[in-house]
Design a protein around this motif. Structure first.
Motif, PDB file in Angstrom:
ATOM      1  N   THR A  48       0.869  -1.215   0.055  1.00 50.27           N
ATOM      2  CA  THR A  48      -0.151  -0.008   0.019  1.00 50.27           C
ATOM      3  C   THR A  48       0.978   1.145  -0.063  1.00 50.27           C
ATOM      4  N   ALA A  49       0.215   2.434  -0.260  1.00 47.80           N
ATOM      5  CA  ALA A  49       1.100   3.684  -0.284  1.00 47.80           C
ATOM      6  C   ALA A  49       1.693   3.758   1.118  1.00 47.80           C
ATOM      7  N   GLY A  50       0.784   3.478   2.112  1.00 43.94           N
ATOM      8  CA  GLY A  50       1.329   3.767   3.414  1.00 43.94           C
ATOM      9  C   GLY A  50       2.487   2.789   4.074  1.00 43.94           C
ATOM     10  N   ARG A  51       2.443   1.606   3.292  1.00 46.72           N
ATOM     11  CA  ARG A  51       3.780   0.606   3.682  1.00 46.72           C
ATOM     12  C   ARG A  51       4.882   1.309   2.884  1.00 46.72           C
ATOM     13  N   LEU A  52       4.617   1.737   1.457  1.00 47.11           N
ATOM     14  CA  LEU A  52       5.804   2.232   0.847  1.00 47.11           C
ATOM     15  C   LEU A  52       6.525   3.518   1.521  1.00 47.11           C
TER      16      LEU A  52
END
Length: 165
Positions: A48-52
């Motif tokens: 996800t964008a958050g994980r990236l």
């Protein structure tokens, strides 16, 4: 004295690495940050964008811009979670793996040749050093980001307090 020489060499090599990665990224019409995000995410599933953002230490808004550029270049697609429509996964289109591998092949071959000139004992030490160096850099990225967030929060509170005075 040797420690100082090594530190200077590490700093010089970091700068040269940035220049090299930018040259490779130019070939994809990207910037080096975009290419590094793509590379760092290669082992992630359900990205996800958050994980990236967590992996890179970048803000989620900066990651959104990166993902927009990667998507426009046809290197990633966004897919909504079937169970939680608010969650969006980022997936590789597969296009970049072969092209990036081809772009980095000369670098990999040169490093392999250099590494093969060292003894097994030296390689063990180099492996340990590079592993610990990567961990340290990740920790420093998190610290710097936390300090920036804290400073921004403090400035916002100070700004709000001055407006109510």
């Amino acid at each position: 004295m040797l420690v100082e020489r090594i530190l200077q060499t590490l700093r010089d090599n970091a700068g040269r690495s940035l220049l090299l990665h930018q040259k490779i990224a130019d070939g994809f019409g990207l910037n080096s940050t975009d290419l590094m995000c793509l590379d760092l995410a290669r082992h992630e599933t359900d990205l996800t964008a958050g994980r990236l953002a967590a992996i890179t230490g970048m803000s989620t808004s900066a990651i959104t811009a990166v993902l927009d550029r990667l998507s426009k270049a046809g290197l990633v697609v966004r897919r909504r979670d079937e169970h939680d429509r608010r969650k969006v996964f980022v997936e590789s289109t597969g296009r970049h793996e072969v092209e990036v591998q081809r772009a980095y092949a000369p670098l990999g071959a040169a490093f392999r040749e250099l590494l093969e000139s060292y003894s097994e004992r030296d390689l063990e030490m180099l492996h340990e050093f590079t592993k610990r160096n990567g961990e340290l850099v990740s920790e420093l990225i998190a610290i710097i980001e936390a300090e920036r967030v804290a400073a921004k929060s403090a400035a916002s509170k100070q700004d709000a307090a001055s407006k109510t005075s």
